[in-house]
Design a protein around this motif. Structure first.
Motif, mmCIF file in Angstrom:
data_model
loop_
_atom_site.group_PDB
_atom_site.id
_atom_site.type_symbol
_atom_site.label_atom_id
_atom_site.label_comp_id
_atom_site.label_asym_id
_atom_site.label_seq_id
_atom_site.Cartn_x
_atom_site.Cartn_y
_atom_site.Cartn_z
ATOM 1 N N UNK A 176 -10.945 -23.368 -8.591
ATOM 2 C CA UNK A 176 -11.252 -23.374 -7.555
ATOM 3 C C UNK A 176 -12.827 -22.706 -7.344
ATOM 4 N N UNK A 177 -13.403 -22.622 -8.502
ATOM 5 C CA UNK A 177 -15.009 -22.459 -8.355
ATOM 6 C C UNK A 177 -15.304 -20.763 -8.368
ATOM 7 N N UNK A 178 -14.430 -20.047 -8.834
ATOM 8 C CA UNK A 178 -14.810 -18.553 -8.709
ATOM 9 C C UNK A 178 -14.799 -18.342 -10.274
ATOM 10 N N UNK A 179 -16.114 -17.704 -10.593
ATOM 11 C CA UNK A 179 -16.454 -17.484 -11.914
ATOM 12 C C UNK A 179 -15.630 -16.433 -12.480
ATOM 13 N N UNK A 180 -15.144 -16.825 -13.610
ATOM 14 C CA UNK A 180 -14.314 -15.431 -14.626
ATOM 15 C C UNK A 180 -15.531 -14.817 -15.628
ATOM 16 N N UNK A 181 -15.714 -13.763 -15.636
ATOM 17 C CA UNK A 181 -16.718 -13.330 -16.559
ATOM 18 C C UNK A 181 -16.094 -12.090 -17.371
ATOM 19 N N UNK A 182 -16.193 -12.231 -19.046
ATOM 20 C CA UNK A 182 -15.800 -11.119 -19.826
ATOM 21 C C UNK A 182 -16.606 -9.825 -19.367
ATOM 22 N N UNK A 183 -15.995 -8.719 -19.263
ATOM 23 C CA UNK A 183 -16.536 -7.405 -19.063
ATOM 24 C C UNK A 183 -17.890 -7.267 -19.880
ATOM 25 N N UNK A 184 -17.689 -7.332 -21.233
ATOM 26 C CA UNK A 184 -18.828 -6.955 -22.096
ATOM 27 C C UNK A 184 -20.053 -7.800 -21.834
ATOM 28 N N UNK B 105 -21.325 -0.926 -26.777
ATOM 29 C CA UNK B 105 -21.028 -1.014 -28.230
ATOM 30 C C UNK B 105 -19.407 -0.429 -28.265
ATOM 31 N N UNK B 106 -18.888 0.476 -27.657
ATOM 32 C CA UNK B 106 -17.483 1.008 -27.743
ATOM 33 C C UNK B 106 -16.618 0.034 -27.130
ATOM 34 N N UNK B 107 -16.826 -0.970 -26.588
ATOM 35 C CA UNK B 107 -15.640 -2.052 -26.015
ATOM 36 C C UNK B 107 -16.029 -3.574 -26.717
#
Length: 460
Positions: free
Chosen positions: A228-236, A248-250
């Motif tokens: 549906x067009x909502x970006x999903x992004x990795x936290x790092x 670095x710790x994650x």
């Protein structure tokens, strides 16, 4: 979000900077037209534009050097006007020097000072309006953070802990209340189906910040969000983009393996080496009187050598002798290697001055010419500290895959560090530099280093 010099900048910030430059430029052009036009709009438009661009460039550089483009903290308009007046005052001195050297670039006194008043008023109004936008949190993107643990709180601090953040946390997804939630964003146990968000136009991004992803990632719901067009992004990745450092710790090894960057082409290496040699020779030539004077002062103050050679770990873990002006007594490390401390009593009187002005670092340009160092890169450490830091900090050894630098991204972004915790924080910046290394980023670091040296930030 636009990328400039391999660094992410919010579009809102770019519009603010360019808009302020345009405001200064137009103030000069309109004032000049008001005083000098005889009915025709500029017979000599080219030279007038050149004169106006010169003033605009110098005034904006001075605003930058006085930290007036660093809006992470909430500045009052009174404080801003005070610093702006100081910045423009320095700008006038620089312009006076330029005008003496290149007379045809000079605006008439009447036009310049009338324009100066107009610039001060218009820039004050412009900044007042922008500060209102920041305080009202206008033109921000609403985000959902999947996670409520330590990782989610780290990201929340970067989003809500700075005044000019372009993001706003709408909701956390998790089992417990997050440690950091100053704006009291709602907390839900599950990620709502995308159909329920159709009327919620605030949600523009989802950030995955789980401390442990096993069995708790809402895969199907996230797929619906993505479609549906909502970006999903990795936290790092998100953390890297908004902070200019890597958490670095994650960090998982797979993130480094599959991410772009962390490689240097032969062409880029050769260009970097050419820049290192040409700039090092130029700096040595320009600073020759300072080098001679410093050497004489060190020799007169205390017995011992002028230069201090110290083993440091360099490229591919090979040790080399870093060359510095001696700023301590000859027996400063008779009891072994220790971290440098603030107000270190081992430092001589001349040493305190040259450390504050970073003059003690100038002989490292000889290391650059010898190919042991680069102008920009991770700072080299001593073997005893490297061995200790490798044991306690993950991925620390990676930084030795680049030549160490006289200055670096960590040096211009983080205050002077002298502990294992500081080494971890600086590694976050070093890894960001390694991942995004480019000639443009090197030039940005050198530019920021000039500012750091002029304002004596972080010296010890």
């Amino acid at each position: 979000m636009p990328i400039i010099f391999n660094k992410y900048y919010p579009l809102r910030t770019i519009v603010f900077f360019l808009g302020e430059g345009l405001l200064i430029l137009l103030s000069l052009l309109i004032t000049d037209w008001f005083f000098t036009s005889s009915g025709l709009f500029y017979l000599d438009l080219g030279i007038i534009l050149l004169q106006a661009f010169l003033v605009t460039m110098i005034f904006q550089l001075c605003l930058y050097f006085f930290d007036l483009y660093d809006l992470a903290s909430d500045l009052t308009l009174t404080h801003t006007i005070t610093r702006m007046t100081q910045a423009f005052g320095v700008g006038c001195i620089i312009l006076g020097t330029v005008y003496y050297t290149i007379p045809f670039m000079m605006l008439s006194g009447r036009v310049f000072w009338a324009a100066y008043v107009v610039i001060c008023l218009s820039v004050s109004i412009w900044r007042g309006a922008y500060y209102l936008i920041l305080r009202k949190r206008l033109f921000v993107q609403g985000v959902i953070i999947v996670g409520t643990g330590e990782f989610a709180s780290d990201i929340a601090r970067e989003i809500e802990g700075v005044h000019d953040s372009i993001y706003k946390i709408i909701r956390f997804i998790g089992e417990s209340e997050p440690e950091f939630n100053p704006n009291l964003a709602s907390v839900s146990r599950e990620l709502s189906p995308v159909e329920e968000l159709e009327d919620d136009h605030e949600i523009e991004r989802v950030i995955i910040a789980l401390d442990d992803r096993r069995g708790v990632m809402p895969i199907n719901t996230l797929l619906d969000y993505k479609i549906h067009g909502i970006p999903i992004e990795n936290g790092v990745t998100f953390y890297e983009r908004v902070t200019g450092k890597i958490l670095v710790e994650k960090l998982a090894p797979s993130w480094i393996i599959f991410s772009d960057g962390f490689s240097v082409s032969r062409w880029k290496y050769q260009v970097k080496r050419m820049i290192d040699i040409s700039l090092s020779l130029t700096l040595l030539f320009c600073s020759l009187p300072i080098l001679i004077l410093t050497a004489l002062l060190i020799k007169f103050e205390s017995p011992g050598p002028v230069f201090y050679l110290q083993k440091r770990v360099g490229f591919k873990n090979k040790e080399f002798n870093v060359i510095k002006f001696r700023s301590m007594g000859v027996d400063a490390e008779k009891n072994g290697a220790v971290w440098a401390q603030e107000n270190d009593d081992r430092v001589t009187r001349v040493g305190k001055v040259i450390r504050k002005l970073r003059i003690d670092e100038l002989p490292q340009l000889f290391n650059v010419l010898r190919g042991e160092m680069s102008l920009v890169g991770p700072r080299p450490e001593r073997q005893v500290f490297v061995d200790r830091l490798k044991e306690v900090i993950p991925f620390y050894a990676i930084r030795h895959e680049l030549k160490p630098g006289v200055t670096g991204w960590a040096q211009v972004c983080y205050p002077y560090g002298a502990s294992e915790e500081d080494a971890l924080k600086k590694l976050e910046y070093d890894l960001y530099y390694m991942k995004n290394m480019s000639i443009a980023l090197d030039l940005l670091v050198i530019f920021k280093t000039i500012k750091t040296v002029l304002f004596r930030v972080g010296a010890r």
